[in-house]
Design an enzyme around this catalytic site. Structure first.
Site, PDB file in Angstrom:
ATOM      1  N   HIS A  68       0.840  -1.199   0.000  1.00 32.85           N
ATOM      2  CA  HIS A  68       0.000   0.000   0.000  1.00 32.85           C
ATOM      3  C   HIS A  68       0.870   1.241   0.000  1.00 32.85           C
ATOM      4  O   HIS A  68       2.053   1.210   0.320  1.00 32.85           O
ATOM      5  CB  HIS A  68      -0.983   0.000   1.183  1.00 32.85           C
ATOM      6  CG  HIS A  68      -0.376   0.335   2.505  1.00 32.85           C
ATOM      7  ND1 HIS A  68      -1.008   1.127   3.428  1.00 32.85           N
ATOM      8  CD2 HIS A  68       0.807  -0.009   3.063  1.00 32.85           C
ATOM      9  CE1 HIS A  68      -0.236   1.252   4.498  1.00 32.85           C
ATOM     10  NE2 HIS A  68       0.860   0.567   4.305  1.00 32.85           N
ATOM     11  N   CYS A 122       3.835   5.081   5.811  1.00 35.09           N
ATOM     12  CA  CYS A 122       3.912   3.849   6.602  1.00 35.09           C
ATOM     13  C   CYS A 122       5.350   3.350   6.624  1.00 35.09           C
ATOM     14  O   CYS A 122       6.100   3.546   5.662  1.00 35.09           O
ATOM     15  CB  CYS A 122       3.003   2.788   5.974  1.00 35.09           C
ATOM     16  SG  CYS A 122       2.995   1.201   6.841  1.00 35.09           S
ATOM     17  N   GLN A 140      -7.606  -3.090   9.283  1.00 32.31           N
ATOM     18  CA  GLN A 140      -8.841  -2.347   9.445  1.00 32.31           C
ATOM     19  C   GLN A 140      -9.822  -2.790   8.356  1.00 32.31           C
ATOM     20  O   GLN A 140      -9.432  -3.108   7.238  1.00 32.31           O
ATOM     21  CB  GLN A 140      -8.567  -0.850   9.364  1.00 32.31           C
ATOM     22  CG  GLN A 140      -7.733  -0.354  10.553  1.00 32.31           C
ATOM     23  CD  GLN A 140      -7.377   1.114  10.422  1.00 32.31           C
ATOM     24  OE1 GLN A 140      -8.238   1.949  10.206  1.00 32.31           O
ATOM     25  NE2 GLN A 140      -6.085   1.415  10.557  1.00 32.31           N
ATOM     26  N   SER A 163      -6.172   5.151   9.703  1.00 32.18           N
ATOM     27  CA  SER A 163      -4.753   5.474   9.545  1.00 32.18           C
ATOM     28  C   SER A 163      -4.515   6.593   8.541  1.00 32.18           C
ATOM     29  O   SER A 163      -3.500   7.282   8.607  1.00 32.18           O
ATOM     30  CB  SER A 163      -3.975   4.237   9.083  1.00 32.18           C
ATOM     31  OG  SER A 163      -4.065   3.227  10.052  1.00 32.18           O
ATOM     32  N   HIS A 166      -5.317   5.353   1.428  1.00 32.27           N
ATOM     33  CA  HIS A 166      -4.394   4.365   0.844  1.00 32.27           C
ATOM     34  C   HIS A 166      -4.715   4.114  -0.609  1.00 32.27           C
ATOM     35  O   HIS A 166      -5.873   4.158  -1.016  1.00 32.27           O
ATOM     36  CB  HIS A 166      -4.544   2.984   1.526  1.00 32.27           C
ATOM     37  CG  HIS A 166      -4.618   2.973   2.994  1.00 32.27           C
ATOM     38  ND1 HIS A 166      -3.592   2.492   3.779  1.00 32.27           N
ATOM     39  CD2 HIS A 166      -5.604   3.334   3.861  1.00 32.27           C
ATOM     40  CE1 HIS A 166      -3.954   2.567   5.058  1.00 32.27           C
ATOM     41  NE2 HIS A 166      -5.170   3.067   5.121  1.00 32.27           N
TER      42      HIS A 166
END
Length: 172
Positions: A68, A122, A140, A163, A166
């Site tokens: 991702h 990330c 998630q 978060s 993405h």
């Protein structure tokens, strides 16, 4: 050997695991010598493995692998990253950045990995965005559902989670 394995549900983690009734061995990953068809036929598979009761081609695998590219925003659950100690951009700005990346990627897994390495918020940026394999319940929900819906090699549109936002590339 497949006749000695069954699928059970972990009461502590709430996820399926594989149990050998002969040796009393248990493991989170499917026994490596079993095919997807043999896994789907194990006792408990239809009940605990998502999609195990589906027809040919409709099976949901026990695990998937994805990369991702994450862009965080001020509303992310942890608005900081290896690149920026305090992320202040709005969610709309993060989406616009991600859409620009998607246009640059244009379906190319190599370009995806290159941009994830340089720009993802990330720590997986070190691996070109590769998150490795994961099973249901480990990511998630919007991320998991999108990844399982993608075909191998396919890249998602913008996916929003706690978060951030993405792009997801399913790799296995």
């Amino acid at each position: 050997m497949s006749g000695t394995w069954e699928v059970r549900l972990s009461t502590s983690r709430g996820v399926p695991y594989f149990y050998n009734t002969d040796t009393h061995e248990s493991m989170w990953e499917a026994p490596p010598d079993l095919t997807q068809e043999e896994i789907a036929a194990l006792p408990g598979a239809k009940h605990y493995l998502p999609g195990a009761h589906g027809g040919a081609g409709g099976q949901r695998p026990a695990q998937v692998r994805a990369s991702h590219l994450l862009v965080k925003h001020s509303g992310s659950r942890r608005p900081s990253s290896w690149k920026e100690p305090n992320i202040t951009r709005s969610k709309d700005e993060a989406i616009a950045i991600l859409q620009d990346f998607a246009a640059q990627i244009n379906g190319s897994p190599d370009k995806f990995a290159e941009l994830a390495s340089k720009h993802s918020d990330c720590s997986s940026h070190k691996n070109g965005g590769d998150l490795g394999f994961f099973k249901p319940g480990e990511m998630q929900k919007p991320f998991e559902e999108t990844t399982y819906a993608l075909k191998v090699g396919e890249i998602s549109g913008v996916v929003s989670t706690d978060s951030g936002v993405h792009l997801i590339l399913r790799t296995a």
